[in-house]
Design an enzyme around this catalytic site. Structure first.
Site, PDB file in Angstrom:
ATOM      1  N   SER A 162       0.837  -1.194   0.000  1.00  0.00           N
ATOM      2  CA  SER A 162       0.000   0.000   0.000  1.00  0.00           C
ATOM      3  C   SER A 162       0.878   1.253   0.000  1.00  0.00           C
ATOM      4  CB  SER A 162      -0.944  -0.038   1.210  1.00  0.00           C
ATOM      5  OG  SER A 162      -1.911   0.967   1.149  1.00  0.00           O
ATOM      6  N   ARG A 232     -11.698   6.233  10.530  1.00  0.00           N
ATOM      7  CA  ARG A 232     -11.297   4.827  10.520  1.00  0.00           C
ATOM      8  C   ARG A 232     -12.392   3.944   9.936  1.00  0.00           C
ATOM      9  NH1 ARG A 232      -7.253   1.519   9.654  1.00  0.00           N
ATOM     10  NH2 ARG A 232      -7.256  -0.346  10.956  1.00  0.00           N
ATOM     11  N   ASP A 327      -8.904  -6.372  -4.647  1.00  0.00           N
ATOM     12  CA  ASP A 327      -8.472  -5.075  -4.116  1.00  0.00           C
ATOM     13  C   ASP A 327      -8.996  -3.977  -5.033  1.00  0.00           C
ATOM     14  OD1 ASP A 327      -7.225  -2.838  -3.137  1.00  0.00           O
ATOM     15  OD2 ASP A 327      -5.181  -3.648  -3.227  1.00  0.00           O
ATOM     16  N   HIS A 360      -8.110  -5.011  -0.165  1.00  0.00           N
ATOM     17  CA  HIS A 360      -6.797  -4.371  -0.022  1.00  0.00           C
ATOM     18  C   HIS A 360      -6.010  -4.954   1.144  1.00  0.00           C
ATOM     19  CE1 HIS A 360      -3.787  -1.344  -0.627  1.00  0.00           C
ATOM     20  NE2 HIS A 360      -3.978  -0.805   0.557  1.00  0.00           N
ATOM     21  N   ASP A 361      -6.690  -5.352   2.201  1.00  0.00           N
ATOM     22  CA  ASP A 361      -6.015  -5.901   3.374  1.00  0.00           C
ATOM     23  C   ASP A 361      -5.352  -7.247   3.118  1.00  0.00           C
ATOM     24  OD1 ASP A 361      -6.259  -3.876   5.167  1.00  0.00           O
ATOM     25  OD2 ASP A 361      -7.848  -4.785   6.377  1.00  0.00           O
TER      26      ASP A 361
END
Length: 385
Positions: A162, A232, A327, A360-361
């Site tokens: 990232s 968040r 992602d 994405h994680d």
């Protein structure tokens, strides 16, 4: 679980710098500290060093654990286990029995390096909103100075996911002779308009919180907690794929039935609120603003008329680029754009697009295909040392 074992208990260190760092914005930071951790042993030739660059809410604490939180830069609520512990350690894909691994908390951070919550020696007060806007280029410059202090003239590899991947790419542009290999995981050579938009909504959540006080909330003894929670929650939604969220939560109700109210009904709501609350306990609001802005500004092609290929004209490294099919924040399309630009310069590039459902994680998780690929790549690096 991945092969290998934990590196065990670790301790961070701090390096102080008195030489001013002139930022891309034109502002200067006259003196500063960088908090960092190292794992493994630097060989006699000093050729086995690997720099691991962190993403938005991570830090220098890449692997291992703390026996004592005192002096580590960690705050209440921060996880004790290093954020990439499944990747780094003895016998793991990045093997600390072979490599000397360095993790650094970037300038502007909130885990020990000089940042907005630090005391400005010129005023005796927290920097707050006066802390300069920093960029990926500024971070790489500071990391290079730390490497100089540690006696590392050239990295065997610079690795990140990232925002960390952006730093690994910038290393090959800014210091081409100092990087042998770059690993860019879940990467984007620049943010899309949609990504910038998500970051702006998150920043607005923070800056419009009544407790933000223009970034100088430290003097008021408060934290813009509501803004941090919302930021968040917004970010976390973008890190996961729809399939991952459906698999984990579906439309499950906490009480088993609809309660016809605006408090938590669905499990996914409970999860997001929990993540937001935890984040607000340990992360600095000004740091969040700085880091998301650094994400927005990174665009190596901008200085070359928009040509990403020209941006990498001076690069010398070999590259491993990895993307994940689900992602949608840093999509495989962006990784393929990066790969094309590298190939335009006839650079040595390996590319893998991994079919994974985690969004994405995924770069933080233990996908066996992903870890096997990184392991083999580092095996080849080690064989060439």
């Amino acid at each position: 679980m991945s092969e290998g074992r934990s590196i065990g208990a670790v301790k961070p260190a701090t390096m102080h710098f008195d030489t001013p760092l002139r930022c891309a914005s034109g502002a200067s930071i006259d003196s500063y500290d960088l908090m960092y951790e190292t794992y493994g042993v630097l060989n006699a030739a000093r050729s086995n060093a690997v720099l691991v660059c962190h993403a938005l809410n991570a830090s220098h604490h890449v692997a291992g654990y703390y026996d004592d939180l005192a002096g580590t830069g960690s705050r209440k609520g921060a996880d004790n286990i290093g954020w990439w512990d499944n990747m780094i350690g003895p016998g793991k894909p990045l093997d600390t029995d072979r490599f000397f691994v360095l993790g650094v908390n970037n300038l502007g951070g909130c885990f020990g390096s000089t940042g907005p919550a630090s005391i400005n020696p010129a005023t005796g007060q927290a920097y707050g909103s006066s802390f300069p806007v920093v960029t990926v280029e500024d971070w790489v410059e500071a990391q290079a100075r730390l490497a100089d202090r540690l006696g590392i003239a050239r990295f065997a590899a610079v690795m990140g996911g990232s925002l960390g991947a952006m730093q690994s790419l910038q290393w090959t542009i800014g210091y081409p002779e100092r990087v042998a290999n770059a690993l860019a995981v879940a990467a984007a050579p620049k943010l899309s308009a949609q990504n910038i938009a998500f970051n702006e909504v998150a920043r607005q959540a923070i800056t419009t919180d009544p407790d933000f006080h223009g970034g100088n909330f430290y003097a008021h003894g408060v934290i813009p907690r509501r803004g941090l929670r919302l930021a968040r929650m917004i970010g976390h939604i973008t890190y996961l794929s729809n399939d991952a969220m459906m698999e984990k939560f579906g439309r499950s109700l906490r009480s088993g039935s609809v309660n016809f109210h605006f408090d938590v009904d669905f499990e996914v709501e409970s999860y997001l609120r929990h993540q937001g609350d935890k984040f607000a306990d340990y992360f600095d609001a000004n740091t969040y603003l700085l880091i998301t802005r650094a994400l927005d500004y990174f665009d190596p092609g901008a200085a070359h008329g928009g040509s990403l290929s020209q941006a990498f004209a001076r690069a010398q490294a070999r590259y491993l680029v990895i993307s994940f099919t689900s992602d949608w924040r840093f999509s495989p399309l962006q990784s393929r754009e990066l790969v094309k630009s590298l190939l335009d310069n006839r650079l040595d590039v390996s590319y893998a697009e991994i079919d994974a459902p985690h969004g994405h994680d995924a770069f933080l998780l233990e996908d066996p295909r992903y870890h096997a690929l990184v392991r083999v790549y580092f095996d080849n690096i080690f064989a060439g040392l």
